[in-house]
Design an enzyme around this catalytic site. Sequence first.
Site, short mmCIF file in Angstrom:
data_model
loop_
_atom_site.label_atom_id
_atom_site.label_comp_id
_atom_site.label_asym_id
_atom_site.label_seq_id
_atom_site.Cartn_x
_atom_site.Cartn_y
_atom_site.Cartn_z
N GLU A 1 4.55 -1.93 -3.24
CA GLU A 1 4.86 -2.35 -4.61
C GLU A 1 4.04 -1.61 -5.68
OE1 GLU A 1 6.40 -4.99 -1.75
OE2 GLU A 1 4.26 -4.63 -2.05
N VAL B 1 -3.09 0.83 3.99
CA VAL B 1 -2.03 0.84 5.00
C VAL B 1 -2.68 1.29 6.30
CG1 VAL B 1 0.26 1.69 5.63
CG2 VAL B 1 -0.37 1.54 3.21
N HIS C 1 6.75 2.08 10.69
CA HIS C 1 6.53 1.44 9.39
C HIS C 1 5.42 2.14 8.59
CE1 HIS C 1 6.52 -1.90 6.53
NE2 HIS C 1 5.20 -1.95 6.65
N PHE D 1 -5.39 7.86 -7.02
CA PHE D 1 -4.79 7.48 -5.74
C PHE D 1 -5.89 6.93 -4.83
CE2 PHE D 1 -3.10 8.18 -1.48
CZ PHE D 1 -1.81 7.67 -1.61
#
Length: 157
Positions: free
Chosen positions: A59, A80, A87, A112
């Site tokens: 998101e 992540v 995934h 980032f």
Amino acid sequence: MSGEGSPQVEADGSGLSVAIVAARWHEELMDGLVAGAQKALGEAGTDEPVLVRVPGSFELPVAAATLADRFDVIVALGVVIRGGTPHFEYVCDAVTSGLTRVSVDCRTPIGFGVLTCDNFVQARDRAGLSGGHESKGYEAAMAAVSTAVALRDVGRA
């Protein structure tokens, strides 16, 4: 070793408006990333950052796009961690491509600070927590502010 050869980045970001967009997954790691970003922004002298929390890293691009016209700098933070399915690759690619697109299309520097790690230990080492070796939240915030200052300075020429 990750982080080896990274530049020393400092910038006077006074007067810059900043939003931190942070995922909620992996709360302990996210707390370290957010604290690192806030520390960097304080050292750079930016205005008090607005913190926006979203469910996950996927998101982050839409949140950044929504905020890009209202802020000089955005710091995107997420985690992540690779699992046993594809995934990981899909999310990492979507987040990276999405944030890049927002930054270029909106001409807004985006730090980032999304950790894309093979395991929790790697992520913890980079999250800016006690005992870790790096603070990617700090680095992302300082890089984005430094970029905004460089672009602001070019605009004055």
